[in-house]
Motif scaffolding. Structure first.
Motif, PDB file in Angstrom:
ATOM      1  N   ARG A  29      18.476 -22.238 -34.736  1.00 22.34           N
ATOM      2  CA  ARG A  29      18.373 -23.046 -33.513  1.00 22.34           C
ATOM      3  C   ARG A  29      19.047 -24.382 -33.765  1.00 22.34           C
ATOM      4  O   ARG A  29      19.057 -24.886 -34.877  1.00 22.34           O
ATOM      5  CB  ARG A  29      16.899 -23.308 -33.153  1.00 22.34           C
ATOM      6  N   GLU A  35      14.727 -34.774 -34.978  1.00 22.00           N
ATOM      7  CA  GLU A  35      13.598 -33.838 -34.994  1.00 22.00           C
ATOM      8  C   GLU A  35      13.353 -33.235 -36.375  1.00 22.00           C
ATOM      9  O   GLU A  35      12.340 -32.570 -36.593  1.00 22.00           O
ATOM     10  CB  GLU A  35      13.845 -32.703 -33.992  1.00 22.00           C
ATOM     11  N   ASP A  62      10.860 -20.983 -33.546  1.00 24.44           N
ATOM     12  CA  ASP A  62      10.261 -21.385 -32.272  1.00 24.44           C
ATOM     13  C   ASP A  62       8.913 -22.053 -32.501  1.00 24.44           C
ATOM     14  O   ASP A  62       8.599 -23.075 -31.888  1.00 24.44           O
ATOM     15  CB  ASP A  62      10.086 -20.175 -31.345  1.00 24.44           C
ATOM     16  N   GLU A  63       8.102 -21.494 -33.409  1.00 21.19           N
ATOM     17  CA  GLU A  63       6.800 -22.089 -33.716  1.00 21.19           C
ATOM     18  C   GLU A  63       6.951 -23.448 -34.391  1.00 21.19           C
ATOM     19  O   GLU A  63       6.199 -24.379 -34.110  1.00 21.19           O
ATOM     20  CB  GLU A  63       5.974 -21.152 -34.589  1.00 21.19           C
ATOM     21  N   ASP A  66       8.827 -25.730 -31.420  1.00 20.24           N
ATOM     22  CA  ASP A  66       8.121 -25.887 -30.141  1.00 20.24           C
ATOM     23  C   ASP A  66       6.601 -25.945 -30.279  1.00 20.24           C
ATOM     24  O   ASP A  66       5.907 -26.254 -29.330  1.00 20.24           O
ATOM     25  CB  ASP A  66       8.464 -24.737 -29.194  1.00 20.24           C
TER      26      ASP A  66
END
Length: 70
Positions: A29, A35, A62-63, A66
């Motif tokens: 990603r 970040e 993703d975990e 997000d």
């Protein structure tokens, strides 16, 4: 599992890649460079939780990026 980072300094973006123990890419990603510290901290927490439980680590980008699913 491993995390690697590939930065594009001019754009302020970083590609974060999650690999398995054999080095196979599981997920990639692109995120804002600012970040990275938060993502790395989430990875450390996930690793510590797995170690405390005596379980293998399983987490998706993703975990980490997000947050866990609701």
């Amino acid at each position: 599992m491993g995390l690697s980072f590939s930065e594009e300094p001019e754009a302020g973006l970083v590609a974060v890649t999650l690999t398995d123990d054999d080095g196979e890419v599981l997920q990639t990603r692109v995120v804002a460079a600012d970040e990275l510290a938060r993502i790395a901290a989430a990875a450390r927490r996930a690793s510590a939780r797995a170690a405390e439980r005596g379980e293998p680590l399983f987490v998706t980008l993703d975990e980490l990026i997000d947050g866990p699913p609701d």
